[in-house]
Design a protein around this motif. Structure first.
Motif, PDB file in Angstrom:
ATOM      1  N   LEU A   1       1.182 -12.703   1.659  1.00 32.26           N
ATOM      2  CA  LEU A   1       0.720 -11.326   1.593  1.00 32.26           C
ATOM      3  C   LEU A   1       0.438 -10.907   0.150  1.00 32.26           C
ATOM      4  O   LEU A   1      -0.547 -10.208  -0.123  1.00 32.26           O
TER       5      LEU A   1
ATOM      6  N   HIS B   1      -1.865  -1.254   0.432  1.00 32.46           N
ATOM      7  CA  HIS B   1      -1.331  -2.553   0.839  1.00 32.46           C
ATOM      8  C   HIS B   1      -0.159  -2.960  -0.053  1.00 32.46           C
ATOM      9  O   HIS B   1       0.808  -3.571   0.421  1.00 32.46           O
TER      10      HIS B   1
ATOM     11  N   LEU C   1       3.574  -3.913   1.254  1.00 36.99           N
ATOM     12  CA  LEU C   1       4.230  -5.159   0.860  1.00 36.99           C
ATOM     13  C   LEU C   1       5.564  -4.892   0.161  1.00 36.99           C
ATOM     14  O   LEU C   1       6.545  -5.611   0.382  1.00 36.99           O
TER      15      LEU C   1
ATOM     16  N   PHE D   1      -4.744  -9.624   5.866  1.00 32.87           N
ATOM     17  CA  PHE D   1      -3.466  -8.998   5.519  1.00 32.87           C
ATOM     18  C   PHE D   1      -2.777  -8.453   6.766  1.00 32.87           C
ATOM     19  O   PHE D   1      -1.590  -8.716   7.010  1.00 32.87           O
TER      20      PHE D   1
END
Length: 220
Positions: free
Chosen positions: A106, A177, A181, A132
């Motif tokens: 990721l 994102h 994460l 992703f």
């Protein structure tokens, strides 16, 4: 079998061109022109267009022709609602289950997205975005659910593709994102879920402007 195979290929090609705004809302689609372009008969083209109509990507008017459907706001809202409900749950599970290899994968995807955003390579950015999200589904053990959502996501993807730099720059997607994460890396299911929810809701921001100022959106 050859006709079915050709129809599938044409369907995937036209679907991609519609989503990526190569074929724009209200553009006319001519069977004969597509058949000539691809070197096939009109039969698989017609079959592909019927599938696209079932998906809501084209409108077929008997005796009048076929047009790319406008972006229908209600379909976008419905798709976003369902996607949010599913993916917020999925990322919470993935935050608890993801191993070091998944987190590294990721992180690489986010780094690649940052490069694509810097280059203005929107097509590559979206490819990496899909990768992703699929990786998160896989980490939770629900990759098949991601596949089930593909037809639903297509209406969201059309909106995302035309509005990625308006009013939300591509860099925002990378930041969102990164936050997802970070929550996963900390094994913080609540933080990962909150970041995912914010990320998925952000796609709706252009709807008000789109519906007022652009002919490619329809309320029904």
């Amino acid at each position: 079998m050859k006709t079915r195979s050709a129809a599938q290929g044409i369907y995937e090609l036209l679907r991609g061109e519609i989503v990526m705004n190569v074929l724009k809302p209200m553009d006319t689609i001519r069977e004969a022109a597509i058949a000539e372009r691809l070197g096939v008969s009109r039969t698989p083209v017609r079959e592909a267009l019927l599938r696209l109509a079932d998906l809501g990507l084209v409108d077929i008017y008997p005796q009048s022709g076929t047009r790319v459907a406008p972006i229908r706001i209600e379909k976008v809202r419905a798709a976003q609602l369902i996607r949010e409900a599913v993916e917020v749950e999925i990322v919470g599970r993935a935050a608890l289950d993801a191993d070091a290899e998944t987190l590294a994968r990721l992180e690489t995807l986010v780094d690649d997205q940052r490069i694509a955003a810097g280059r203005g390579d929107i097509r590559r950015l979206f490819e990496l975005d899909e990768a992703f999200h699929r990786a998160i589904f896989a980490a939770a053990g629900f990759l098949s659910v991601s596949e089930e959502l593909e037809d639903l996501r297509v209406h969201l993807d059309r909106l995302r593709y035309i509005s990625v730099a308006w009013p939300r720059p591509a860099e925002f997607i990378v930041r969102e994102h990164t936050a997802i994460l970070a929550g996963m890396a900390a094994r913080d299911a609540a933080a990962a879920a909150a970041a995912m929810r914010a990320h998925l809701r952000a796609v709706l921001a252009p709807l008000a402007i789109l519906s007022q100022d652009m002919p490619q959106a329809a309320s029904g």
